[in-house]
Each structure stands twice: as C-alpha cells, then as structure tokens.
Design an enzyme around this catalytic site. Structure first.
Site, mmCIF file in Angstrom:
data_model
loop_
_atom_site.group_PDB
_atom_site.id
_atom_site.type_symbol
_atom_site.label_atom_id
_atom_site.label_comp_id
_atom_site.label_asym_id
_atom_site.label_seq_id
_atom_site.Cartn_x
_atom_site.Cartn_y
_atom_site.Cartn_z
ATOM 1 C CG HIS A 63 -2.167 -1.020 1.052
ATOM 2 N ND1 HIS A 63 -3.295 -0.909 1.788
ATOM 3 C CD2 HIS A 63 -2.188 -2.112 0.502
ATOM 4 C CE1 HIS A 63 -3.911 -1.604 1.555
ATOM 5 N NE2 HIS A 63 -3.464 -2.498 0.954
ATOM 6 C CD GLU A 65 -2.273 4.276 2.824
ATOM 7 O OE1 GLU A 65 -3.536 4.802 3.152
ATOM 8 O OE2 GLU A 65 -1.976 3.421 2.116
ATOM 9 C CB CYS A 93 -7.306 0.052 4.640
ATOM 10 S SG CYS A 93 -5.399 -0.646 4.598
ATOM 11 C CB CYS A 96 -2.799 1.996 5.991
ATOM 12 S SG CYS A 96 -2.263 1.298 4.264
#
Length: 171
Positions: A63, A65, A93, A96
């Site tokens: 991801h 992040e 999410c 993260c």
C-alpha cells in the site's frame, strides 16, 4: 477539520498534490491510484513517498502508506516518526491506520473518503480507540481531485471491458 485546513493555507494542498502525482503514477502502472507522502513538520520536508503497488508486487502489503512510512523510517533512522504527518489520497484502510499508529505519526490528512474500508473515520475510527497513540485524522483535503482520480481509473477499466476482481486484481 475544515477550519484546520483553512487556517494553515496551501501547505496541505501542496503535499496532497504530490500524493496525487504518485497516485497518477500508480494508475499509469495499472494500480489502484493511491499515493502517500510523509512530511516532517519541523522543516516541512517530504521524508517518505509511496504509491500503491499491490498488483506489480503481488503483495497485499504494498500500500502507498506503508511504502511512505517505510521510507520515512529509513530517512529518520528509526521506527518512530516524531513530528510527522502523512498525506494520502484515499482514507487509510485498517492495516494502514495500524501502521500510522505504530509509527507514532501525529496527523493523517486524506483526500477521498472510503465508505467501504476507510478506517480513519468512515467505516470505523481506529484513531479514537484506546491504543497507545492517537493520530488526528483530517479528511477532505483536495477531496474532489482525489476522488476523481479513483473514479476515472475505475471508469477506464469499465470502458476497456475489464473488471476489478475481488482477490485477483484486474484482468
């Protein structure tokens, strides 16, 4: 939230624009367009950047992040990110949000709200739970631009006759 953004002028927009550039790079690579930057608030420098790379990496952990946080940790030489903020084009999410909490990031600025898995405010508010760190979430920074990047990406998939599949990426 909007008051904080207005009071601090174009600074937030500047960092979110960089996150949007990273999201556009992800889209060009066929990834869901999410970009993130970590900023050291003391000097205003971007110390970490990331974009979604789940499809290319074939890794659920890739991801934006997490990439940005990992790079910021390397930049500062430790796992704690004191006096830092993260800017991300889509509400984080649960995974993260957990990484933000564990990295001790002070503030999370995000663009588009994620009604399906956003865990800063939309589906749940992980930052208000009794963890040992409580980042401040600020949503809606360049919200329309951030949402448009995502909408255009998925619209493009539909036009090309591709469908984003659960568990399998696009094909």
């Amino acid at each position: 939230m909007e008051e904080k953004i207005a009071a601090e002028g174009g600074m937030h927009e500047k960092y979110m624009m960089r996150a949007l550039e990273l999201a556009q790079l992800a889209a060009a690579e066929g990834e869901v367009p999410v970009g993130a930057v970590v900023v050291h608030k003391t000097d205003g420098k971007i110390i970490g950047e990331g974009r979604n790379r789940r499809e290319a990496a074939k890794n659920a952990l890739a991801h934006a992040e997490l990439e940005a946080i990992a790079q910021a940790c390397r930049s500062l030489g430790g796992w704690r990110l004191p006096d830092c903020a993260i800017y991300v084009t889509l509400e984080p999410c649960p995974m993260c949000c957990g990484a933000v909490i564990n990295a001790r990031i002070d503030e999370v600025y995000f663009g588009a709200y994620d009604k399906k898995s956003g865990s800063a405010v939309s589906v749940q508010d992980m930052f208000s739970l009794p963890y040992n760190w409580s980042p401040e979430p600020v949503g809606g920074v360049l919200e329309e631009k951030c949402a448009a990047v995502l909408q255009n990406f998925f619209r493009g998939l539909r036009i090309r006759g591709k469908r984003w599949k659960k568990g399998g990426g696009n094909s």
